[in-house]
Design an enzyme around this catalytic site. Structure first.
Site, PDB file in Angstrom:
ATOM      1  N   ARG A  69      -1.532   2.277  10.951  1.00 43.94           N
ATOM      2  CA  ARG A  69      -2.445   1.217  11.362  1.00 43.94           C
ATOM      3  C   ARG A  69      -2.427   0.951  12.861  1.00 43.94           C
ATOM      4  O   ARG A  69      -3.398   0.429  13.405  1.00 43.94           O
ATOM      5  CB  ARG A  69      -2.213  -0.019  10.508  1.00 43.94           C
ATOM      6  CG  ARG A  69      -2.666   0.271   9.057  1.00 43.94           C
ATOM      7  CD  ARG A  69      -2.247  -0.773   8.062  1.00 43.94           C
ATOM      8  NE  ARG A  69      -0.811  -0.920   7.911  1.00 43.94           N
ATOM      9  CZ  ARG A  69      -0.042  -0.182   7.119  1.00 43.94           C
ATOM     10  NH1 ARG A  69      -0.568   0.788   6.407  1.00 43.94           N
ATOM     11  NH2 ARG A  69       1.246  -0.407   7.032  1.00 43.94           N
ATOM     12  N   GLU A 106      12.149  -2.665   5.357  1.00 47.77           N
ATOM     13  CA  GLU A 106      12.586  -3.632   4.361  1.00 47.77           C
ATOM     14  C   GLU A 106      12.642  -3.014   2.968  1.00 47.77           C
ATOM     15  O   GLU A 106      13.264  -3.554   2.072  1.00 47.77           O
ATOM     16  CB  GLU A 106      11.710  -4.896   4.373  1.00 47.77           C
ATOM     17  CG  GLU A 106      10.274  -4.720   3.958  1.00 47.77           C
ATOM     18  CD  GLU A 106       9.344  -4.327   5.111  1.00 47.77           C
ATOM     19  OE1 GLU A 106       8.152  -4.600   4.993  1.00 47.77           O
ATOM     20  OE2 GLU A 106       9.805  -3.726   6.108  1.00 47.77           O
TER      21      GLU A 106
END
Length: 182
Positions: A69, A106
């Site tokens: 992105r 994460e």
């Protein structure tokens, strides 16, 4: 520093276009999907414009966009401020010689690569991505750039997830975000 004042109507229009997808890519993750922002040309332009307004006078010579992105927002920012765009890619996506940096997400581990010679010592760099969560990806990007002698001026993301404390991992480098996830 969270970047823009909430009073800016552009921030509100950007916020309303971002979709949250629960349990993607795995259970417990509330994925902030910016692909819906891209469907709204005005919100997309406002996003790019807010970054360009911030960086046009900062003498940045390199905009480094993180796959994938960061590839959407990095090139128009780079063109508008007169900088080159350098893609930071996942392993085995760039032809030729590269340097790599592994990092922890994460929800797993990953690696970024950059072409050798794409960034020269002493260049001033901006790192662009859509979101900061734990900060691992931005740290890897900064490490790649600093290893070749660039100065990272700032990191820029559309969204910050403050509860994951990614900002704290950035070694004191400034972080500019447009909005926080709730």
């Amino acid at each position: 520093m969270s970047g823009c004042k909430e009073e800016d109507s552009r921030i509100h229009s950007i916020r309303t276009t971002i979709r949250v997808v629960p349990n993607f890519p795995k259970p417990g993750i509330m994925f902030q999907d910016i692909t819906t922002l891209l469907l709204d040309p005005k919100a997309f332009k406002n996003t790019v414009d807010l970054f360009v307004e911030r960086y046009k006078q900062k003498n940045i010579s390199v905009v480094a966009g993180i796959e994938a992105r960061g590839f959407i927002f990095g090139p128009p920012i780079a063109l508008a401020i007169g900088a080159k765009f350098v893609p930071l890619r996942k392993p085995r996506k760039l032809p030729g010689e590269v340097i790599s940096e592994e990092y922890v997400l994460e929800y797993g581990t990953d690696c970024l690569e950059m072409h050798i010679g794409a960034v020269e010592p002493g260049e001033c760099a901006l790192v662009v991505d859509d979101l900061i969560a734990t900060g691992g990806t931005l740290c890897a990007a900064m490490n790649l750039l600093e290893r070749v002698g660039a100065e990272v001026v700032e990191c820029a993301c559309i969204i910050e997830i403050p509860e994951l404390k990614g900002r704290e991992r950035l070694k004191g480098k400034p972080l500019f975000t447009l909005l926080e996830s709730h």
